[in-house]
Design a protein around this motif. Sequence first.
Motif, PDB file in Angstrom:
ATOM      1  N   ASP A 162       0.809  -1.217   0.000  1.00 12.81           N
ATOM      2  CA  ASP A 162       0.000   0.000   0.000  1.00 12.81           C
ATOM      3  C   ASP A 162       0.842   1.267   0.000  1.00 12.81           C
ATOM      4  OD1 ASP A 162      -2.336  -1.465   0.016  1.00 12.81           O
ATOM      5  OD2 ASP A 162      -2.453  -1.531   2.204  1.00 12.81           O
ATOM      6  N   THR A 163       2.066   1.200   0.512  1.00  8.47           N
ATOM      7  CA  THR A 163       2.842   2.427   0.737  1.00  8.47           C
ATOM      8  C   THR A 163       4.213   2.426   0.083  1.00  8.47           C
ATOM      9  OG1 THR A 163       3.760   1.529   2.809  1.00  8.47           O
ATOM     10  CG2 THR A 163       1.694   2.752   2.959  1.00  8.47           C
ATOM     11  N   PHE A 164       4.511   1.458  -0.800  1.00  7.05           N
ATOM     12  CA  PHE A 164       5.884   1.414  -1.328  1.00  7.05           C
ATOM     13  C   PHE A 164       6.192   2.590  -2.249  1.00  7.05           C
ATOM     14  CE2 PHE A 164       3.552  -0.831  -4.659  1.00  7.05           C
ATOM     15  CZ  PHE A 164       4.101  -0.308  -5.818  1.00  7.05           C
ATOM     16  N   ASP A 165       5.164   3.280  -2.774  1.00  9.72           N
ATOM     17  CA  ASP A 165       5.404   4.433  -3.633  1.00  9.72           C
ATOM     18  C   ASP A 165       5.197   5.759  -2.902  1.00  9.72           C
ATOM     19  OD1 ASP A 165       2.705   3.973  -3.336  1.00  9.72           O
ATOM     20  OD2 ASP A 165       2.190   4.838  -5.287  1.00  9.72           O
ATOM     21  N   ASN A 166       5.005   5.707  -1.586  1.00  5.68           N
ATOM     22  CA  ASN A 166       4.856   6.924  -0.782  1.00  5.68           C
ATOM     23  C   ASN A 166       6.147   7.121   0.006  1.00  5.68           C
ATOM     24  OD1 ASN A 166       4.076   9.060   0.829  1.00  5.68           O
ATOM     25  ND2 ASN A 166       2.059   8.222   1.281  1.00  5.68           N
ATOM     26  N   PHE A 167       6.949   8.072  -0.434  1.00  5.19           N
ATOM     27  CA  PHE A 167       8.276   8.275   0.150  1.00  5.19           C
ATOM     28  C   PHE A 167       8.293   9.427   1.151  1.00  5.19           C
ATOM     29  CE2 PHE A 167       8.797   6.508  -4.104  1.00  5.19           C
ATOM     30  CZ  PHE A 167       9.561   5.391  -3.832  1.00  5.19           C
ATOM     31  N   PHE A 219       9.126  15.141 -14.822  1.00  8.85           N
ATOM     32  CA  PHE A 219      10.027  15.343 -13.685  1.00  8.85           C
ATOM     33  C   PHE A 219      10.936  16.540 -13.911  1.00  8.85           C
ATOM     34  CE2 PHE A 219      14.271  14.667 -11.888  1.00  8.85           C
ATOM     35  CZ  PHE A 219      13.964  14.642 -10.541  1.00  8.85           C
ATOM     36  N   ASP A 220      11.516  16.662 -15.103  1.00  6.04           N
ATOM     37  CA  ASP A 220      12.411  17.791 -15.389  1.00  6.04           C
ATOM     38  C   ASP A 220      11.674  19.117 -15.239  1.00  6.04           C
ATOM     39  OD1 ASP A 220      14.457  16.020 -15.887  1.00  6.04           O
ATOM     40  OD2 ASP A 220      14.102  15.971 -18.057  1.00  6.04           O
ATOM     41  N   GLU A 221      10.421  19.147 -15.684  1.00  7.17           N
ATOM     42  CA  GLU A 221       9.653  20.387 -15.582  1.00  7.17           C
ATOM     43  C   GLU A 221       9.383  20.743 -14.119  1.00  7.17           C
ATOM     44  OE1 GLU A 221       5.343  22.214 -17.086  1.00  7.17           O
ATOM     45  OE2 GLU A 221       5.994  20.189 -17.667  1.00  7.17           O
ATOM     46  N   GLN A 222       8.969  19.762 -13.334  1.00  6.47           N
ATOM     47  CA  GLN A 222       8.691  20.037 -11.924  1.00  6.47           C
ATOM     48  C   GLN A 222       9.973  20.325 -11.145  1.00  6.47           C
ATOM     49  OE1 GLN A 222       6.083  17.237  -9.980  1.00  6.47           O
ATOM     50  NE2 GLN A 222       4.884  16.866 -11.840  1.00  6.47           N
ATOM     51  N   ILE A 228       8.966  19.415  -6.747  1.00 12.03           N
ATOM     52  CA  ILE A 228       9.003  18.018  -6.326  1.00 12.03           C
ATOM     53  C   ILE A 228       8.817  17.955  -4.816  1.00 12.03           C
ATOM     54  CG2 ILE A 228      10.358  15.912  -6.264  1.00 12.03           C
ATOM     55  CD1 ILE A 228       9.459  16.655  -9.020  1.00 12.03           C
ATOM     56  N   GLU A 229       7.782  17.261  -4.366  1.00  5.85           N
ATOM     57  CA  GLU A 229       7.450  17.222  -2.952  1.00  5.85           C
ATOM     58  C   GLU A 229       8.552  16.545  -2.155  1.00  5.85           C
ATOM     59  OE1 GLU A 229       3.897  15.539  -0.006  1.00  5.85           O
ATOM     60  OE2 GLU A 229       3.810  15.241  -2.181  1.00  5.85           O
ATOM     61  N   GLY A 230       9.001  17.228  -1.107  1.00 11.60           N
ATOM     62  CA  GLY A 230      10.035  16.683  -0.244  1.00 11.60           C
ATOM     63  C   GLY A 230      11.447  16.981  -0.686  1.00 11.60           C
ATOM     64  N   ALA A 310      18.992  12.786  -8.515  1.00  9.45           N
ATOM     65  CA  ALA A 310      18.959  11.401  -8.981  1.00  9.45           C
ATOM     66  C   ALA A 310      17.999  10.559  -8.147  1.00  9.45           C
ATOM     67  CB  ALA A 310      20.371  10.807  -8.937  1.00  9.45           C
ATOM     68  N   ILE A 311      18.020  10.765  -6.831  1.00  4.56           N
ATOM     69  CA  ILE A 311      17.110  10.002  -5.968  1.00  4.56           C
ATOM     70  C   ILE A 311      15.668  10.433  -6.202  1.00  4.56           C
ATOM     71  CG2 ILE A 311      16.504   9.525  -3.569  1.00  4.56           C
ATOM     72  CD1 ILE A 311      19.440   9.895  -2.847  1.00  4.56           C
ATOM     73  N   ALA A 312      15.445  11.737  -6.314  1.00  4.68           N
ATOM     74  CA  ALA A 312      14.090  12.231  -6.548  1.00  4.68           C
ATOM     75  C   ALA A 312      13.532  11.732  -7.875  1.00  4.68           C
ATOM     76  CB  ALA A 312      14.080  13.766  -6.512  1.00  4.68           C
ATOM     77  N   GLN A 313      14.387  11.613  -8.879  1.00  2.00           N
ATOM     78  CA  GLN A 313      13.925  11.120 -10.179  1.00  2.00           C
ATOM     79  C   GLN A 313      13.483   9.660 -10.092  1.00  2.00           C
ATOM     80  OE1 GLN A 313      16.838  11.410 -13.297  1.00  2.00           O
ATOM     81  NE2 GLN A 313      15.330  11.114 -14.916  1.00  2.00           N
TER      82      GLN A 313
END
Length: 503
Positions: A162-167, A219-222, A228-230, A310-313
Motif C-alpha cells: 500500500d505504501t511502497f510508492d509513498n516516500f 520530472f524535469d519540468e517540476q 518536487i514534494e520533499g 537522482a534520488i528524486a527522479q
Amino acid sequence: MLVLEEQRYLHEDLERLEQAVADRLRDDRKNIRNRLNRDHEVSQLLDQIQTQSKSLRNVYLDESGARAAEIQQIGTGDPFQEFYRQLKDVREHHAKYPNEQAENSEQRYRQRPADHGDIPMIVDTIFSGEEAFGRYFDLTTSHEEYLNLPNVKRINYIQYLDTFDNFAPGVSGIKRNDKLSDQYFKYVGELATYLESFMRKIRPLENVDKVLESFDADFDEQWTKDEIEGWQNAVPSAEGSGQNGADPDSIWCEDCQKSFKNENVYKNHLTGRKHVKAVEQRKARQEESANGASGGSGTQTSATRLKERAIAQREFRTKRLAAAMSTEREDTRVNVERRQGMTEHERQQELDSLINTVEPQQGPAGEADDEEEDGDEAVYNPLKLPLGWDGKPIPYWLYRLHGLGVEFPCEICGKYVYMGRREFEKHFNEARHIYGLKCLGITNTTLFRDITQIDQAVKLWERLQKEKKKGKIDDGSVVQMEDGDGNVMPEKVYYDLQKQGLL
C-alpha cells in the motif's frame, strides 16, 4: 547473394512477417498465459519487421552502386545469357554442397499450437512463480531491502504494497538526510527498475520507452520549478500543517521532518537544540546550493544537489509506474491476503492449474471447436459458490472462512443484499450507499456507518438536527433584565411583559 535477389527475399520475408502478425492477432486466446505469450511473439515479429525494413531501405538507397550496376547489366546485355549464367552459378553451388538443407519459409513464422509442450513459451522464462504470468507484483525482495534501511517503520508485506510508492517521511519514517545514503539510493533504484521491467513484460505491444520519456519530461519540468514534494531547494516555512504525508490536523516541522499534534509542544520544540541544529544545516545546504548556482551559469553544481536529483527522479518514476499499474497492484494485495489462508500444497496446485490450463483447439479459420468450448463453460457448482480468478468455484473452506454465505441486506441501498462481512463493510463508502443517504436528505454520511434501515437513519438525522439547534445560543436568553420588584428574567420575556402592560 545478388542484390536483386536479396531485395526480393526481403520483400517476401516482410510479407510473411505481416501474415504471421495477422494470424496471431486474429487468434483470441482466453488463457492469460497463452494470450500474453502471443503478444510477446507479436512484439518479436514487429522488431524483426523493423530490422528487415531497414535492410531493404539500405538496398534501395544503393550507396555502393551494386544494385544500379546489376540492373544496368541486365538491361543492356542479353537477358538469356545473364539468366543461364546465374543458373550455372546455382547448379555449381548445389553441386559443391549437395547435402545442404533447404530452408522452408512456410514453417519459419507459423504459429505454434497452444498445447505444444516441447519448447517452453516465452512467458515461462521471464516471470517468477509469484508473478503468475504478469497478474501480480513480486516485491518480496524490495520489501526485505526496505526493512534493512535505517530508521524505517516496521511494516508487513501487505502494508508495504500500500505504501511502497509513498516516500514521505511521515509515512516511511526516512528523513531527507537519510535518503542520501548509498543503501537507499540502491533500494529506490532497484524498485524503479523492477516496475519498469514488469511493465515491459506485461505490455509488450506498448511503447514503454515513450511512456518513460514522458515521465522524465514531467520530472524535469517540476524539478526546474522546484515543485518536487520533499525535495524543494528553498525549504518552506515550518508553519504548514499536514505536509509530507503527516496527519492533516498536525503541525509539520520541515527542518526536523517531524509532525506535532499539539501547538504548544511544537512551539517548545522550536527552541530545542535539535531544531536549532537542523535549521543551521538547512541554511548551510541553501548557501552551498546558492554558491553552486552562481558559479555554474545558473544551474545547480553541488554534488549533494545532484544526488538529490537522482534520488528524486527514481522516486518520481516509481510513483508514476505504480499509478500506471494500479490494477496489478490492487490484485497483488488481494492475492496476498487470499494466499495467506492457503497451505503450500494448495498454492502449488493453483500454480499447476494456471500453467496446465488447455485451451480449445483452433480450427482452420481460427475458431474453437463448439463441443470443447461448451465443455469449458459448463462448470459443476451445486453449492452456488463464487467463481475465482480461474473461472472455477472457490474452495468451500475459503467460502466459509470469509463468511460469504452470510447475507447482509441494506434498505438504504434499495434492499440490496451483500454477501459476506467484508463486502458489507466496504459498501458504506461506495457511491450506492452514499447516494441513498443523500436521497433521504442526509449530508453528513460519516456518522451513519452500520445503519442500514431507512427509519433508523431518518430518526438519527432528526435527532442530530435537534441537538444542533439546541446548541445554538439564543441572543435573547443571554441578556438578563430586572423589573421593579427585583424579578430577573431574559430580555425577550421582559419586553413581552412590558408590551402587555404587566410590569
